[in-house]
Scaffold this motif. Structure first.
Motif, PDB file in Angstrom:
ATOM      1  N   LEU A  87     -67.278  90.345 -21.833  1.00  0.00           N
ATOM      2  CA  LEU A  87     -67.116  88.974 -21.359  1.00  0.00           C
ATOM      3  C   LEU A  87     -66.677  89.045 -19.894  1.00  0.00           C
ATOM      4  O   LEU A  87     -65.533  89.378 -19.597  1.00  0.00           O
ATOM      5  CB  LEU A  87     -66.072  88.246 -22.211  1.00  0.00           C
ATOM      6  CG  LEU A  87     -65.858  86.756 -21.975  1.00  0.00           C
ATOM      7  CD1 LEU A  87     -67.126  85.967 -22.272  1.00  0.00           C
ATOM      8  CD2 LEU A  87     -64.700  86.249 -22.836  1.00  0.00           C
ATOM      9  N   LEU A  88     -67.589  88.731 -18.986  1.00  0.00           N
ATOM     10  CA  LEU A  88     -67.347  88.937 -17.567  1.00  0.00           C
ATOM     11  C   LEU A  88     -66.468  87.836 -16.964  1.00  0.00           C
ATOM     12  O   LEU A  88     -66.415  86.712 -17.479  1.00  0.00           O
ATOM     13  CB  LEU A  88     -68.682  89.022 -16.827  1.00  0.00           C
ATOM     14  CG  LEU A  88     -69.581  90.197 -17.231  1.00  0.00           C
ATOM     15  CD1 LEU A  88     -70.892  90.162 -16.456  1.00  0.00           C
ATOM     16  CD2 LEU A  88     -68.867  91.537 -17.001  1.00  0.00           C
ATOM     17  N   SER A 140     -57.144  90.481 -10.691  1.00  0.00           N
ATOM     18  CA  SER A 140     -57.323  89.778  -9.418  1.00  0.00           C
ATOM     19  C   SER A 140     -58.591  88.938  -9.419  1.00  0.00           C
ATOM     20  O   SER A 140     -58.619  87.835  -8.858  1.00  0.00           O
ATOM     21  CB  SER A 140     -57.343  90.774  -8.254  1.00  0.00           C
ATOM     22  OG  SER A 140     -58.394  91.712  -8.408  1.00  0.00           O
ATOM     23  N   GLN A 141     -59.651  89.443 -10.068  1.00  0.00           N
ATOM     24  CA  GLN A 141     -60.884  88.665 -10.146  1.00  0.00           C
ATOM     25  C   GLN A 141     -60.646  87.341 -10.873  1.00  0.00           C
ATOM     26  O   GLN A 141     -61.084  86.283 -10.418  1.00  0.00           O
ATOM     27  CB  GLN A 141     -61.963  89.460 -10.882  1.00  0.00           C
ATOM     28  CG  GLN A 141     -62.481  90.675 -10.128  1.00  0.00           C
ATOM     29  CD  GLN A 141     -63.491  91.461 -10.950  1.00  0.00           C
ATOM     30  OE1 GLN A 141     -64.501  90.923 -11.396  1.00  0.00           O
ATOM     31  NE2 GLN A 141     -63.208  92.721 -11.176  1.00  0.00           N
ATOM     32  N   ILE A 150     -60.073  81.467 -11.393  1.00  0.00           N
ATOM     33  CA  ILE A 150     -59.498  80.419 -12.243  1.00  0.00           C
ATOM     34  C   ILE A 150     -58.312  79.779 -11.535  1.00  0.00           C
ATOM     35  O   ILE A 150     -57.325  80.452 -11.219  1.00  0.00           O
ATOM     36  CB  ILE A 150     -59.075  81.002 -13.604  1.00  0.00           C
ATOM     37  CG1 ILE A 150     -60.292  81.608 -14.316  1.00  0.00           C
ATOM     38  CG2 ILE A 150     -58.434  79.925 -14.482  1.00  0.00           C
ATOM     39  CD1 ILE A 150     -59.961  82.398 -15.557  1.00  0.00           C
ATOM     40  N   GLN A 151     -58.400  78.509 -11.309  1.00  0.00           N
ATOM     41  CA  GLN A 151     -57.385  77.810 -10.530  1.00  0.00           C
ATOM     42  C   GLN A 151     -56.240  77.262 -11.379  1.00  0.00           C
ATOM     43  O   GLN A 151     -55.129  77.120 -10.918  1.00  0.00           O
ATOM     44  CB  GLN A 151     -58.043  76.671  -9.742  1.00  0.00           C
ATOM     45  CG  GLN A 151     -59.158  77.138  -8.820  1.00  0.00           C
ATOM     46  CD  GLN A 151     -58.716  78.250  -7.863  1.00  0.00           C
ATOM     47  OE1 GLN A 151     -57.660  78.168  -7.263  1.00  0.00           O
ATOM     48  NE2 GLN A 151     -59.520  79.297  -7.756  1.00  0.00           N
ATOM     49  N   LYS A 152     -56.508  76.921 -12.633  1.00  0.00           N
ATOM     50  CA  LYS A 152     -55.459  76.336 -13.474  1.00  0.00           C
ATOM     51  C   LYS A 152     -54.592  77.437 -14.072  1.00  0.00           C
ATOM     52  O   LYS A 152     -54.887  78.627 -13.962  1.00  0.00           O
ATOM     53  CB  LYS A 152     -56.089  75.502 -14.595  1.00  0.00           C
ATOM     54  CG  LYS A 152     -56.756  76.323 -15.690  1.00  0.00           C
ATOM     55  CD  LYS A 152     -57.123  75.456 -16.884  1.00  0.00           C
ATOM     56  CE  LYS A 152     -57.568  76.295 -18.072  1.00  0.00           C
ATOM     57  NZ  LYS A 152     -57.855  75.489 -19.265  1.00  0.00           N
ATOM     58  N   ASP A 153     -53.474  77.016 -14.702  1.00  0.00           N
ATOM     59  CA  ASP A 153     -52.654  77.977 -15.436  1.00  0.00           C
ATOM     60  C   ASP A 153     -53.495  78.558 -16.565  1.00  0.00           C
ATOM     61  O   ASP A 153     -54.026  77.833 -17.405  1.00  0.00           O
ATOM     62  CB  ASP A 153     -51.420  77.289 -16.019  1.00  0.00           C
ATOM     63  CG  ASP A 153     -50.441  76.862 -14.946  1.00  0.00           C
ATOM     64  OD1 ASP A 153     -50.486  77.456 -13.857  1.00  0.00           O
ATOM     65  OD2 ASP A 153     -49.651  75.938 -15.199  1.00  0.00           O
ATOM     66  N   GLN A 195     -47.948  93.697 -13.482  1.00  0.00           N
ATOM     67  CA  GLN A 195     -47.501  93.718 -12.087  1.00  0.00           C
ATOM     68  C   GLN A 195     -48.538  93.081 -11.166  1.00  0.00           C
ATOM     69  O   GLN A 195     -48.198  92.523 -10.121  1.00  0.00           O
ATOM     70  CB  GLN A 195     -47.212  95.149 -11.642  1.00  0.00           C
ATOM     71  CG  GLN A 195     -46.485  95.228 -10.302  1.00  0.00           C
ATOM     72  CD  GLN A 195     -45.755  96.533 -10.108  1.00  0.00           C
ATOM     73  OE1 GLN A 195     -45.912  97.476 -10.882  1.00  0.00           O
ATOM     74  NE2 GLN A 195     -44.941  96.613  -9.063  1.00  0.00           N
ATOM     75  N   LEU A 196     -49.786  93.107 -11.584  1.00  0.00           N
ATOM     76  CA  LEU A 196     -50.856  92.480 -10.805  1.00  0.00           C
ATOM     77  C   LEU A 196     -50.963  90.977 -11.060  1.00  0.00           C
ATOM     78  O   LEU A 196     -51.735  90.289 -10.401  1.00  0.00           O
ATOM     79  CB  LEU A 196     -52.189  93.160 -11.128  1.00  0.00           C
ATOM     80  CG  LEU A 196     -52.331  94.600 -10.618  1.00  0.00           C
ATOM     81  CD1 LEU A 196     -53.546  95.276 -11.254  1.00  0.00           C
ATOM     82  CD2 LEU A 196     -52.434  94.626  -9.100  1.00  0.00           C
TER      83      LEU A 196
END
Length: 247
Positions: free
Chosen positions: A143-144, A171-172, A177-180, A196-197
């Motif tokens: 699932l990309l 990070s991608q 994705i902008q929402k929580d 940590q990322l």
């Protein structure tokens, strides 16, 4: 309830191959005592692919009954059949389940559009919170991030359990994705790096036998104290705590 150290609970069976309720109670009591954040009942670690439908439902409902509201229960309702996933998900509406974990369809190897339509159909059939689950090493499909971003627009798709072991996914996803949106590791070995990322927690196999240990480490990670979390991880490894593995 969906952050920190959660457990992908095993399903204990007796010698006849039936659910061992006594052992299940011992496991649940163990996680309540050690403050595990949530239990995932009949995820893939809990034999979701091998239990029949009645057994699947019975294990989750028995887990709910034993837990008695003392710890949140997330139901594994994923299947390689969209209709079966919907049936299982709807079965737990108004049951007290806190949400559902839905694995990508195994064996079928659907396209990205097929994956989108599969999870769209499940989302539209229920109001229960849905956590996607991506473990391509076991399912044969991946699932990309771009597809996850599309799915995140559904109000009840609240996060993903990522067991790819690919830390670049964090990070991608945060960029797309902008929402929580909850980013949960499904790979014990890389989970601290994942958090940590920017990750929010782990659904862990190791927690089945080291709940207190996992709780302490991932509470520290939630607080942003990764130096202390890593020191505690190393200390426990020296003390021969269980080695990490992918869920």
């Amino acid at each position: 309830m969906f952050k920190g150290s959660m457990v992908a609970l095993i399903t204990p069976m007796d010698i006849q191959g039936n659910l061992c309720k006594k052992s299940l109670k011992n496991l649940i009591d163990y996680h309540i005592k050690n403050n595990t954040t949530a239990i995932i009942s009949v995820g893939t670690t809990g034999e979701s692919a091998t239990l029949n439908k009645d057994e699947h439902i019975n294990v989750i409902m028995t887990t709910l009954e034993i837990a008695d509201g003392k710890i949140p229960i997330i139901a594994g309702t994923g299947s390689n059949s969209t209709s079966e996933s919907i049936l299982l998900t709807k079965k737990f509406e108004k049951s007290g389940i806190s949400g559902c974990l839905n694995v990508t369809p195994y064996y079928n190897r659907p396209t990205q559009e097929g994956l989108y339509l599969h999870f769209q159909a499940i989302s539209e059939a229920t109001e229960l919170p849905q956590i996607l689950y991506n473990v391509p090493s076991r399912t044969g499909c991946d699932l990309l991030p771009e597809t996850i971003a599309r799915l995140s627009k559904f109000h009840n798709i609240i996060g993903i359990k990522d067991a790819t072991g690919d830390l670049s996914r964090v990070s991608q996803l945060k960029t797309l994705i902008q929402k929580d949106f909850l980013l949960i590791s499904g790979d014990d070995k890389t989970a601290l790096d994942f958090m940590q990322l920017g990750g929010h927690g782990i659904i862990s196999v190791t927690a089945n036998i080291a709940a207190k240990y996992m709780k302490k480490i991932f509470d520290l990670a939630l607080q942003g104290n990764f130096v202390k979390a890593r020191l505690k991880e190393k200390k426990n490894q020296r003390n021969k705590q269980p080695s990490f593995s992918r869920t």
